[in-house]
Each structure stands twice: as structure tokens, then as C-alpha cells.
Design a protein around this motif. Structure first.
Motif, short mmCIF file in Angstrom:
data_model
loop_
_atom_site.label_atom_id
_atom_site.label_comp_id
_atom_site.label_asym_id
_atom_site.label_seq_id
_atom_site.Cartn_x
_atom_site.Cartn_y
_atom_site.Cartn_z
N GLU A 82 -42.88 47.66 -21.98
CA GLU A 82 -41.63 47.35 -21.29
C GLU A 82 -40.79 46.34 -22.08
O GLU A 82 -41.22 45.22 -22.33
N GLY A 83 -39.62 46.78 -22.49
CA GLY A 83 -38.68 45.90 -23.18
C GLY A 83 -38.86 45.79 -24.68
O GLY A 83 -38.08 45.12 -25.35
N LYS A 84 -39.87 46.45 -25.27
CA LYS A 84 -40.16 46.28 -26.70
C LYS A 84 -39.14 46.94 -27.60
O LYS A 84 -39.01 46.61 -28.78
N GLY A 85 -38.35 47.90 -27.06
CA GLY A 85 -37.35 48.58 -27.88
C GLY A 85 -37.95 49.62 -28.79
O GLY A 85 -39.13 49.94 -28.72
N GLY A 86 -37.10 50.17 -29.68
CA GLY A 86 -37.58 51.12 -30.67
C GLY A 86 -37.24 52.57 -30.40
O GLY A 86 -37.44 53.41 -31.27
N GLU A 87 -36.69 52.88 -29.20
CA GLU A 87 -36.29 54.25 -28.93
C GLU A 87 -35.06 54.60 -29.78
O GLU A 87 -34.12 53.82 -29.87
N SER A 88 -35.08 55.78 -30.39
CA SER A 88 -34.01 56.17 -31.30
C SER A 88 -33.07 57.20 -30.67
O SER A 88 -33.51 58.18 -30.07
N PHE A 89 -31.79 56.94 -30.81
CA PHE A 89 -30.75 57.86 -30.34
C PHE A 89 -29.93 58.21 -31.57
O PHE A 89 -29.15 57.40 -32.06
N ASP A 90 -30.12 59.43 -32.06
CA ASP A 90 -29.55 59.75 -33.37
C ASP A 90 -28.81 61.08 -33.39
O ASP A 90 -28.41 61.61 -32.35
N GLN A 91 -28.65 61.63 -34.58
CA GLN A 91 -27.86 62.83 -34.78
C GLN A 91 -28.44 64.03 -34.02
O GLN A 91 -27.69 64.97 -33.70
N ARG A 92 -29.72 64.00 -33.72
CA ARG A 92 -30.32 65.10 -32.95
C ARG A 92 -29.65 65.25 -31.59
O ARG A 92 -29.57 66.35 -31.03
N PHE A 93 -29.19 64.13 -31.04
CA PHE A 93 -28.55 64.12 -29.73
C PHE A 93 -27.03 64.12 -29.85
O PHE A 93 -26.32 63.87 -28.87
N GLY A 94 -26.53 64.36 -31.05
CA GLY A 94 -25.09 64.44 -31.23
C GLY A 94 -24.41 63.12 -31.50
O GLY A 94 -23.18 63.04 -31.49
N PHE A 95 -25.18 62.06 -31.74
CA PHE A 95 -24.58 60.75 -32.01
C PHE A 95 -24.22 60.62 -33.49
O PHE A 95 -24.92 61.15 -34.35
N PRO A 96 -23.17 59.88 -33.80
CA PRO A 96 -22.71 59.74 -35.18
C PRO A 96 -23.43 58.64 -35.94
O PRO A 96 -22.82 57.75 -36.53
N GLY A 97 -24.74 58.68 -35.90
CA GLY A 97 -25.54 57.67 -36.56
C GLY A 97 -26.91 57.60 -35.92
O GLY A 97 -27.29 58.47 -35.12
#
Length: 325
Positions: A82-97
């Protein structure tokens, strides 16, 4: 002819100088939302409990800033992360980075003031003055009641320290410049009276960021009708998920849902005897954190239902899953 070429060269030089000056301003002078406030949050039991409720079940901060077990349906949080971070939101989900959630525990935030955390949550500017990409929906959190933000900070301060260094986020060109224009000053409100169900529901929908996932986006920009669904999440090489239409449309949205059905859809995941099925990533999965939203009170879910039923009905039949060879 030579004079014409000189004039053209001169104009091009001026244009390049303007572009360079503009890019330099955006890169080095922005964001500019002001200094972090001089703030010391009260670590009262009431504040911590309110913050715990918001961070876990409404704003679901802990959802994005923890490790989720994607072998199970809806990716419930792995205990101890809980709270450690590290989840990635990237180009796979359509984000520009590639945007990686930060560590919210004292391991990372111990040198942050409450005011610096407050500014990051509500305006999108980090401790070091850098802009945050709005996958962390500061544009929504900056519309909430300041007391609710303070409560979330109070709860975050109670998280056990989890030693974990998060890799830095990065933006693709030209978002690496544009990102500096995204932070904005907060426009706080006060929590509406719960008896005003419609306004209270709107407040909760803003806090829960329903719009962000249930409105189609492309490269971080909203391009679809509000709440009409269609935002794509590439869960694997073989499966793409699209968010549901939650407008009041009776055919493709939730216009025919009863309040009881809507509430039960969430509450079924709250029962401690409920066992989440193993997720077959080639057939079924969702990014919707059902196990977290399930902890919302019946009254709060009821208010959200009331507000969503008041939205513009948008006919948009969403293909929730599509497979790839």
C-alpha cells in the motif's frame, strides 16, 4: 532577388527566435502555480479516518500507488504494498509517455512538507517544481473541499514506510514540453449537503475520477463524449479492454439500471466471503478497482447513481473486449 532572399531569411530567423523563446519559456518558466502553501495538517483521528475512506474507496489514491495482482479479476492490491508506487501507465494505454506512480510512504515523502503534498495533489506540481502528468487527476482534486485533501494527507502520513525507489516518469515529444502547461491553480469547493443528492453525487463523481476513465482519450486528450466510455486499455498482446458507457442512455448506457442494481454491482466485491476469480487475460479482465470502490457507503453510491442518471444520454455501444491474433 537577393533582397527577397535576405528578407525571407530574416523572417525565418525571427520566426525561429520566437519559437525558441516560446519553447524556452514553456520548458524553464512553467509550471507557475505559486509556492506550496505553509500548511501543517492535523493528524486527528477524524482526519485520518476520513482520509483513509477517501484514499481507499473514493479517490482511490492507494489503488494507483500500490502493486495490483493482475492474476486476479480487477487486480486487487497486494497486501504490504500500500502506497509503495511503481504502477506504470504508458503507451500501451494510449498515454504519450511512461508515467510511474510515486511512493507515497514515508520512505519517499519524509522530506516533503504537508504543503508540498497538498500542491502536488491539487495543482500537479511536484516538490521540485516539475509538472506531473494528469494521470494523477489533480484537475479533479483541485475542485474538492480543502478539508478532504488535508484528510488524505493525514492518512498518507500514517502509511508504513515501504523502501522502494520508483523509476522516473518520462514524456514523449512534444508532451515533454506541453506537460509544463498542464498544472493549474486549484478552484476549491465545499462538500455539498448530502441531502442535495445531485450536487453531492457530482462531488463524489469528481473525487472518484469517473469521467477520466469513462470518457475516450487519445494520447492523454479527451476526444469522446462525457461518460460515454470507449477509453482503451491494452491489457495484453491479445486483449484490449474499453471502458463502459455510464451515461443515462437506456440502450448503451445505464439508463435502465435501478439504484439497487447499481449499488449491488459495487457491493458484491465487499463481501469478505467473495473469492475473486482467476483472470484469464485472453478472455476477461478489468482495470476497474471494484474491490476498492466497493468500500463506499451505500449513501455515497446512491448519490453517484443519482448524478450519473442526470447526465446527457449518449448512444455509444462499446465493444468492451477485443482480442488480437
Amino acid at each position: 532577388m537577393k533582397n527577397k532572399l535576405k528578407i525571407v531569411s530574416y523572417l525565418i530567423g525571427i520566426l525561429l527566435a520566437i519559437i525558441i523563446a516560446l519553447l524556452s519559456y514553456v520548458k524553464f518558466k512553467l509550471p507557475n502555480v505559486g509556492d506550496a502553501p505553509n500548511l501543517k495538517v492535523e493528524l486527528s483521528t477524524q482526519n485520518i479516518e476520513r482520509g483513509k475512506y477517501l484514499a481507499n474507496h473514493v479517490m482511490v489514491c492507494i489503488d494507483c500507488h500500490s502493486t495490483r495482482d493482475w492474476s486476479l479479476y480487477s487486480g486487487p492490491i497486494v497486501k504490504g504494498t500500500e502506497g509503495k508506487g511503481g504502477e506504470s501507465f504508458d503507451q500501451r494505454f494510449g498515454f504519450p509517455g511512461k508515467y510511474v506512480s510515486k511512493n507515497l510512504t514515508p520512505f519517499h515523502l519524509k522530506n516533503w512538507t504537508d504543503g508540498e503534498i497538498f500542491r502536488a495533489i491539487t495543482t500537479g506540481v511536484s516538490k521540485d517544481g516539475n509538472a506531473l502528468f494528469p494521470i494523477m487527476p489533480f484537475h479533479n482534486y483541485g475542485q474538492l473541499d480543502e478539508n478532504d485533501i488535508n484528510a488524505v494527507i493525514a492518512f498518507i502520513r500514517t502509511l508504513p514506510s515501504v523502501p522502494f525507489d520508483v523509476e522516473p516518469s518520462s514524456s514523449d515529444f512534444p508532451i515533454n514540453f506541453i506537460i509544463n502547461t498542464m498544472p493549474q491553480k486549484a478552484k476549491f469547493t465545499t462538500i455539498p449537503n448530502k441531502l442535495n443528492t445531485l450536487e453531492y453525487g457530482k462531488y463524489l463523481v469528481t473525487a472518484a475520477n469517473c469521467y477520466d476513465c469513462h470518457t475516450k482519450q487519445e494520447k492523454g486528450k479527451f476526444v469522446g463524449e462525457s461518460f460515454a466510455g470507449g477509453m482503451a486499455f491494452k491489457l495484453s498482446d491479445k486483449l484490449t479492454l474499453r471502458s463502459a458507457n455510464i451515461t443515462s442512455d437506456k440502450e448503451s448506457g445505464i439508463g435502465n439500471w435501478s439504484k439497487e442494481l447499481f449499488i449491488q454491482k459495487f457491493k458484491q466485491y465487499e463481501d469478505s466471503s467473495f473469492v475473486l476469480p482467476k483472470a484469464n487475460l485472453n478472455e476477461l479482465q478489468t482495470v476497474m478497482p471494484w474491490t476498492m470502490y466497493a468500500g463506499m457507503t451505500v449513501d455515497d453510491l446512491s448519490a453517484i447513481y443519482t448524478y450519473l442518471q442526470s447526465t446527457k444520454a449518449v448512444k455509444n455501444k462499446v465493444e468492451h473486449f477485443s482480442t488480437h491474433p
